[in-house]
Design an enzyme around this catalytic site. Structure first.
Site, PDB file in Angstrom:
ATOM      1  N   ASP A   8       0.865  -1.178   0.000  1.00 46.97           N
ATOM      2  CA  ASP A   8       0.000   0.000   0.000  1.00 46.97           C
ATOM      3  C   ASP A   8       0.907   1.236   0.000  1.00 46.97           C
ATOM      4  O   ASP A   8       2.129   1.134  -0.183  1.00 46.97           O
ATOM      5  CB  ASP A   8      -0.991  -0.034   1.174  1.00 46.97           C
ATOM      6  CG  ASP A   8      -0.323   0.149   2.534  1.00 46.97           C
ATOM      7  OD1 ASP A   8       0.931   0.215   2.596  1.00 46.97           O
ATOM      8  OD2 ASP A   8      -1.040   0.233   3.543  1.00 46.97           O
ATOM      9  N   CYS A  65       3.274  -3.230   4.054  1.00 43.73           N
ATOM     10  CA  CYS A  65       2.372  -2.142   4.437  1.00 43.73           C
ATOM     11  C   CYS A  65       3.005  -1.467   5.645  1.00 43.73           C
ATOM     12  O   CYS A  65       4.189  -1.685   5.920  1.00 43.73           O
ATOM     13  CB  CYS A  65       0.939  -2.623   4.682  1.00 43.73           C
ATOM     14  SG  CYS A  65       0.667  -3.658   6.131  1.00 43.73           S
ATOM     15  N   THR A  67       2.621  -1.812   8.920  1.00 44.69           N
ATOM     16  CA  THR A  67       3.029  -2.782   9.940  1.00 44.69           C
ATOM     17  C   THR A  67       3.388  -4.141   9.363  1.00 44.69           C
ATOM     18  O   THR A  67       4.009  -4.961  10.051  1.00 44.69           O
ATOM     19  CB  THR A  67       1.885  -3.018  10.935  1.00 44.69           C
ATOM     20  OG1 THR A  67       0.752  -3.491  10.193  1.00 44.69           O
ATOM     21  CG2 THR A  67       1.526  -1.741  11.690  1.00 44.69           C
ATOM     22  N   HIS A  98      10.810 -23.500   8.688  1.00 41.80           N
ATOM     23  CA  HIS A  98       9.764 -24.205   9.440  1.00 41.80           C
ATOM     24  C   HIS A  98       8.387 -24.118   8.779  1.00 41.80           C
ATOM     25  O   HIS A  98       7.605 -25.060   8.859  1.00 41.80           O
ATOM     26  CB  HIS A  98       9.649 -23.630  10.859  1.00 41.80           C
ATOM     27  CG  HIS A  98      10.819 -23.955  11.725  1.00 41.80           C
ATOM     28  ND1 HIS A  98      10.794 -23.845  13.100  1.00 41.80           N
ATOM     29  CD2 HIS A  98      12.070 -24.380  11.422  1.00 41.80           C
ATOM     30  CE1 HIS A  98      11.976 -24.195  13.595  1.00 41.80           C
ATOM     31  NE2 HIS A  98      12.767 -24.512  12.597  1.00 41.80           N
ATOM     32  N   HIS A 133       8.299 -30.614   9.853  1.00 36.12           N
ATOM     33  CA  HIS A 133       7.685 -29.339   9.464  1.00 36.12           C
ATOM     34  C   HIS A 133       6.730 -29.517   8.292  1.00 36.12           C
ATOM     35  O   HIS A 133       5.749 -28.780   8.170  1.00 36.12           O
ATOM     36  CB  HIS A 133       8.767 -28.307   9.139  1.00 36.12           C
ATOM     37  CG  HIS A 133       9.672 -28.034  10.292  1.00 36.12           C
ATOM     38  ND1 HIS A 133       9.234 -27.457  11.460  1.00 36.12           N
ATOM     39  CD2 HIS A 133      10.988 -28.295  10.471  1.00 36.12           C
ATOM     40  CE1 HIS A 133      10.240 -27.363  12.308  1.00 36.12           C
ATOM     41  NE2 HIS A 133      11.317 -27.868  11.740  1.00 36.12           N
TER      42      HIS A 133
HETATM   43  C1  RB5 Z   1      -2.077   2.444   6.601  1.00 39.70           C
HETATM   44  O1  RB5 Z   1      -2.210   3.614   7.332  1.00 39.70           O
HETATM   45  C2  RB5 Z   1      -1.833   1.267   7.527  1.00 39.70           C
HETATM   46  O2  RB5 Z   1      -2.969   1.009   8.280  1.00 39.70           O
HETATM   47  C3  RB5 Z   1      -1.415   0.048   6.745  1.00 39.70           C
HETATM   48  O3  RB5 Z   1      -0.280   0.341   6.001  1.00 39.70           O
HETATM   49  C4  RB5 Z   1      -1.066  -1.196   7.544  1.00 39.70           C
HETATM   50  O4  RB5 Z   1      -0.181  -0.882   8.569  1.00 39.70           O
HETATM   51  C5  RB5 Z   1      -2.196  -2.013   7.985  1.00 39.70           C
HETATM   52  O5  RB5 Z   1      -2.032  -3.116   8.551  1.00 39.70           O
END
Ligand code: RB5
Length: 144
Positions: A8, A65, A67, A98, A133
């Site tokens: 994203d 993304c 996180t 694994h 595994h």
């Molecule tokens: C975008 O702001 C953020 O929510 C997205 O990149 C991600 O971290 C979602 O899991």
């Protein structure tokens, strides 16, 4: 190796950096987007990468993304995808050895580019260990 890459807006810059790393090594990378930092929704890219990887066995996915969480959840909805949220060399190696992960997920707001590159290279060079595994990996896919 052939990869499908997606992110994203939050993961866009790190994705571009990781694509450059892979291409420098001679790998083929197909970027399914996003193509800029305009706000967009991560599920479409996670699922698109997942579908491509499952549709072409032997390929791998790279998803990013903010996180790494949302996009990995989305990718893992595609049957056959084993997307692993990786934070470092240790989790990258375990994901391959694994879990036979076929998609690596990175959090651009969690780790820096140096750690991300190192983890990606570890993921790239680690083979699935098989053995016990394999049985566990086989148990992951939901039975009809
Ligand atoms: C975008 O702001 C953020 O929510 C997205 O990149 C991600 O971290 C979602 O899991």
């Amino acid at each position: 190796m052939k990869w499908y890459a997606g992110s994203d807006h939050a993961g866009f810059r790190l994705k571009q950096l990781m694509i450059a790393v892979l291409k420098e090594l001679g790998d083929e990378v197909v970027d399914v987007g996003t193509l800029n930092e305009d706000s967009t929704d991560y599920p479409q890219y996670g699922q698109e990468v997942g579908k491509k990887v499952v549709g072409e066995p032997g390929t791998f996915g790279l998803i990013v993304c903010g996180t790494g969480i949302g996009i990995s959840i989305a990718a893992n909805k595609v049957p056959g995808v084993r997307a692993a949220l990786v934070h470092d060399d240790f989790t990258a190696a375990a994901a391959r050895a694994h879990n036979d992960a076929n998609v690596i997920s990175l959090g651009a707001r969690v780790i820096g580019p140096g750690v991300a590159e190192s983890a990606l290279l570890m993921f790239r060079s680690t083979q699935f260990a098989g053995g016990r595994h394999q049985r566990r990996v086989d148990l992951i896919e939901p039975k009809p």
